[in-house]
Write a protein that holds these residues in place. Structure first.
Motif, mmCIF file in Angstrom:
data_model
loop_
_atom_site.group_PDB
_atom_site.id
_atom_site.type_symbol
_atom_site.label_atom_id
_atom_site.label_comp_id
_atom_site.label_asym_id
_atom_site.label_seq_id
_atom_site.Cartn_x
_atom_site.Cartn_y
_atom_site.Cartn_z
ATOM 1 N N VAL A 1 -14.282 -73.843 44.566
ATOM 2 C CA VAL A 1 -14.175 -74.340 45.942
ATOM 3 C C VAL A 1 -12.707 -74.723 46.131
ATOM 4 C CG1 VAL A 1 -14.980 -76.003 47.656
ATOM 5 C CG2 VAL A 1 -16.544 -75.222 45.842
ATOM 6 N N PRO A 2 -11.908 -73.847 46.758
ATOM 7 C CA PRO A 2 -10.462 -74.089 46.848
ATOM 8 C C PRO A 2 -10.090 -75.452 47.412
ATOM 9 C CG PRO A 2 -10.969 -71.848 47.530
ATOM 10 C CD PRO A 2 -12.284 -72.547 47.352
ATOM 11 N N GLU A 3 -10.835 -75.939 48.423
ATOM 12 C CA GLU A 3 -10.496 -77.242 49.007
ATOM 13 C C GLU A 3 -10.645 -78.360 47.975
ATOM 14 O OE1 GLU A 3 -13.052 -75.334 50.301
ATOM 15 O OE2 GLU A 3 -11.667 -74.194 51.583
ATOM 16 N N ASP A 4 -11.668 -78.257 47.138
ATOM 17 C CA ASP A 4 -11.874 -79.271 46.099
ATOM 18 C C ASP A 4 -10.745 -79.242 45.082
ATOM 19 O OD1 ASP A 4 -14.229 -79.802 47.396
ATOM 20 O OD2 ASP A 4 -15.507 -78.798 45.907
ATOM 21 N N MET A 5 -10.328 -78.043 44.694
ATOM 22 C CA MET A 5 -9.256 -77.921 43.704
ATOM 23 C C MET A 5 -7.926 -78.408 44.282
ATOM 24 S SD MET A 5 -10.775 -77.044 41.011
ATOM 25 C CE MET A 5 -12.077 -78.098 41.686
ATOM 26 N N PRO B 1 -19.897 -65.127 43.052
ATOM 27 C CA PRO B 1 -19.194 -66.412 42.862
ATOM 28 C C PRO B 1 -18.988 -66.744 41.381
ATOM 29 C CG PRO B 1 -20.881 -66.621 44.549
ATOM 30 C CD PRO B 1 -21.086 -65.278 43.912
ATOM 31 N N GLU B 2 -19.937 -66.322 40.553
ATOM 32 C CA GLU B 2 -19.803 -66.574 39.119
ATOM 33 C C GLU B 2 -18.633 -65.770 38.536
ATOM 34 O OE1 GLU B 2 -23.796 -67.648 40.450
ATOM 35 O OE2 GLU B 2 -22.656 -65.781 40.649
ATOM 36 N N ALA B 3 -18.477 -64.519 38.998
ATOM 37 C CA ALA B 3 -17.365 -63.693 38.534
ATOM 38 C C ALA B 3 -16.024 -64.267 38.995
ATOM 39 C CB ALA B 3 -17.535 -62.263 39.037
ATOM 40 N N GLU B 4 -16.007 -64.865 40.175
ATOM 41 C CA GLU B 4 -14.765 -65.478 40.663
ATOM 42 C C GLU B 4 -14.358 -66.648 39.784
ATOM 43 O OE1 GLU B 4 -12.686 -67.444 44.626
ATOM 44 O OE2 GLU B 4 -14.861 -67.177 44.578
ATOM 45 N N LEU B 5 -15.326 -67.460 39.381
ATOM 46 C CA LEU B 5 -15.013 -68.584 38.503
ATOM 47 C C LEU B 5 -14.459 -68.079 37.178
ATOM 48 C CD1 LEU B 5 -16.203 -70.537 35.983
ATOM 49 C CD2 LEU B 5 -15.021 -71.601 37.893
ATOM 50 N N LEU B 6 -15.087 -67.049 36.633
ATOM 51 C CA LEU B 6 -14.630 -66.499 35.359
ATOM 52 C C LEU B 6 -13.204 -65.963 35.482
ATOM 53 C CD1 LEU B 6 -15.546 -66.075 32.471
ATOM 54 C CD2 LEU B 6 -16.467 -63.845 33.137
ATOM 55 N N ASP B 7 -12.909 -65.305 36.602
ATOM 56 C CA ASP B 7 -11.559 -64.790 36.824
ATOM 57 C C ASP B 7 -10.543 -65.932 36.887
ATOM 58 O OD1 ASP B 7 -9.641 -62.547 37.754
ATOM 59 O OD2 ASP B 7 -9.458 -64.063 39.331
ATOM 60 N N ALA B 8 -10.922 -67.031 37.545
ATOM 61 C CA ALA B 8 -10.013 -68.180 37.651
ATOM 62 C C ALA B 8 -9.783 -68.832 36.301
ATOM 63 C CB ALA B 8 -10.570 -69.200 38.644
ATOM 64 N N CYS B 9 -10.782 -68.763 35.415
ATOM 65 C CA CYS B 9 -10.619 -69.315 34.070
ATOM 66 C C CYS B 9 -9.751 -68.406 33.196
ATOM 67 C CB CYS B 9 -11.982 -69.515 33.408
ATOM 68 S SG CYS B 9 -12.978 -70.844 34.122
ATOM 69 N N ARG B 10 -9.800 -67.114 33.472
ATOM 70 C CA ARG B 10 -8.979 -66.170 32.705
ATOM 71 C C ARG B 10 -7.561 -66.063 33.231
ATOM 72 N NH1 ARG B 10 -13.664 -61.445 32.192
ATOM 73 N NH2 ARG B 10 -14.773 -62.389 30.403
ATOM 74 N N ASN B 11 -7.410 -66.279 34.521
ATOM 75 C CA ASN B 11 -6.113 -66.143 35.178
ATOM 76 C C ASN B 11 -5.838 -67.422 35.985
ATOM 77 O OD1 ASN B 11 -5.665 -63.147 34.570
ATOM 78 N ND2 ASN B 11 -7.645 -63.114 35.627
ATOM 79 N N PRO B 12 -5.249 -68.436 35.343
ATOM 80 C CA PRO B 12 -5.049 -69.739 35.991
ATOM 81 C C PRO B 12 -4.331 -69.595 37.339
ATOM 82 C CG PRO B 12 -4.500 -69.877 33.665
ATOM 83 C CD PRO B 12 -4.734 -68.428 33.946
ATOM 84 N N ARG B 13 -4.804 -70.365 38.302
ATOM 85 C CA ARG B 13 -4.245 -70.337 39.653
ATOM 86 C C ARG B 13 -3.455 -71.609 39.922
ATOM 87 N NH1 ARG B 13 -9.712 -68.184 42.857
ATOM 88 N NH2 ARG B 13 -10.078 -66.349 41.496
ATOM 89 N N VAL B 14 -2.521 -71.480 40.835
ATOM 90 C CA VAL B 14 -1.749 -72.648 41.292
ATOM 91 C C VAL B 14 -2.400 -73.122 42.574
ATOM 92 C CG1 VAL B 14 0.480 -73.488 42.053
ATOM 93 C CG2 VAL B 14 0.367 -71.763 40.242
ATOM 94 N N TRP B 15 -2.923 -74.339 42.574
ATOM 95 C CA TRP B 15 -3.747 -74.835 43.685
ATOM 96 C C TRP B 15 -2.942 -75.591 44.717
ATOM 97 C CZ3 TRP B 15 -8.282 -72.555 43.700
ATOM 98 C CH2 TRP B 15 -8.823 -72.127 42.503
ATOM 99 N N VAL B 16 -1.848 -76.195 44.348
ATOM 100 C CA VAL B 16 -1.025 -76.945 45.300
ATOM 101 C C VAL B 16 0.450 -76.609 45.066
ATOM 102 C CG1 VAL B 16 -2.615 -78.845 45.631
ATOM 103 C CG2 VAL B 16 -0.961 -78.967 43.765
#
Length: 365
Positions: free
Chosen positions: A202-206, A350-365
């Motif tokens: 949930v991008p807003e939460d992150m 949505p589960e695949a998106e979470l896995l992708d975010a865990c494999r490829n860290p994102r910058v949230w702010v």
């Protein structure tokens, strides 16, 4: 022949029974020794540092005050949301120090939430010293002779909510000292961080979570957030999976590059913002509807949590090597978790998106 065989068989059974009895006695002795190492007390002592030695203005006593105040305020905030109080165990350690363990189990919002404080000192084996620090330079050519005099104080917490749309959250803040050992001068350093492990992105939460900690970092050093965010992503890597445990936060260790007063202020600010960073996200999602499939995915992600904590986490390793309180060390484990064989989330889900975010860290702010 049959009689001799029967006699030998009886002797073997007796020998086996005797060995098993001896083993049980030995295990009982070990368990008794472990129990004797912890003196449970009805009420936590006013201070766990050395009376008459660690004065109120010492870093040891001041850090203990920070983490005990944080334990009170964070537990109060979590209990207010959940509607259930924490159970407390207070204990002292004959070797020096003790701790206060608080656990909320089978709650209305959290299946399991724990906030532990420990203040321990004495001596530790060299391998425990190595587990306590990631700075290999500090340990070159030290050998394994003798035991290392140390002091360690910290607060550690993991919270596992019921609802798969509410994230798990972990934080740990600690202060460590050693005295001279094998030619190495006495050392001191701070460590810690707060990180978040959702089952769904949930991008807003992150943005809220990371934004809170970016603001904390910026108040003390504008370079902190980028440095500690990256450090967090690197530290919480499950190497055998090639994925992170969660979606990051901040993490730092062996921090002693400036005045200890400045690092104490930063650590205090960071631990005092746990509630602000985490609780609004839980309140937002704790009543969300969820499916059996979403709950199963949460269980799978909890399995990853267990893998990291048992295989890679330095705090777990240090606690086990120094003979720490097992219930406190393994408090971070969820009540339930799953390991499904070769589970692969559906592409685009949505589960695949979470896995992708865990494999490829994102910058949230």
């Amino acid at each position: 022949m049959a009689l001799q065989a029967s006699s030998r068989s009886l002797q073997q059974r007796r020998a086996f029974s005797s060995a098993q009895t001896s083993k049980r006695v030995s295990v009982t002795k070990v368990r008794a020794t472990a129990i004797e190492a912890e003196n449970y007390v009805k009420q936590a002592p006013q201070t766990l540092v050395r009376p008459g030695i660690d004065t109120e203005d010492s870093m040891r006593a001041r850090f203990e005050k920070v983490i005990r105040n944080a334990q009170d305020s964070i537990c109060n905030a979590i209990s207010e949301i959940d509607g259930k109080p924490f159970h407390q165990d207070a204990w002292t350690r004959p070797g020096g120090g003790g701790g206060i363990s608080r656990v909320l189990q089978d709650g209305n919002v959290w299946e399991k939430a724990g906030v532990n404080v420990s203040v321990v000192y004495g001596t530790m084996p060299p391998e425990a010293y190595r587990a306590a620090t990631g700075n290999a330079e500090r340990l070159k050519n030290t050998g394994d002779g003798g035991r290392v005099p140390f002091f360690a104080a910290g607060i550690s917490s993991v919270m596992h909510p019921r609802n798969p749309h509410c994230p798990t959250m972990h934080f740990n803040y600690r202060y460590f000292e050693t005295e001279e050992w094998n030619g190495i001068p006495g050392q001191w350093w701070f460590g810690g961080g707060t990180d978040i492990t959702p089952s769904y992105v949930v991008p807003e939460d992150m943005k809220h979570f990371h934004g809170t900690y970016k603001a904390v970092c910026d108040r003390h050093d504008p370079a902190y957030y980028e440095k500690f965010r990256t450090w967090c992503d690197e530290y919480f890597l499950i190497k055998h999976r090639g994925e992170r445990r969660g979606l990051g936060g901040i993490f730092f260790d062996d921090l002693n590059d400036r005045n200890p007063e400045d690092i104490l202020k930063f650590s205090t600010d960071a631990v005092n913002n746990v509630v602000e960073a985490y609780c609004p996200i839980v309140k937002k999602h704790m009543n969300d509807p969820f499916t059996a499939q979403e709950k199963e995915w949460q269980q799978i992600r909890r399995g990853r949590y267990v893998e990291f904590n048992l295989v890679y986490d330095r705090g777990t390793t240090f606690g086990l090597k120094t003979g720490g309180r097992i219930e406190s060390i393994l408090m971070s484990m969820p009540q339930t978790a799953s390991w499904l064989y070769d589970h692969q989330p559906k592409a685009g889900s949505p589960e695949a998106e979470l896995l992708d975010a865990c494999r490829n860290p994102r910058v949230w702010v």
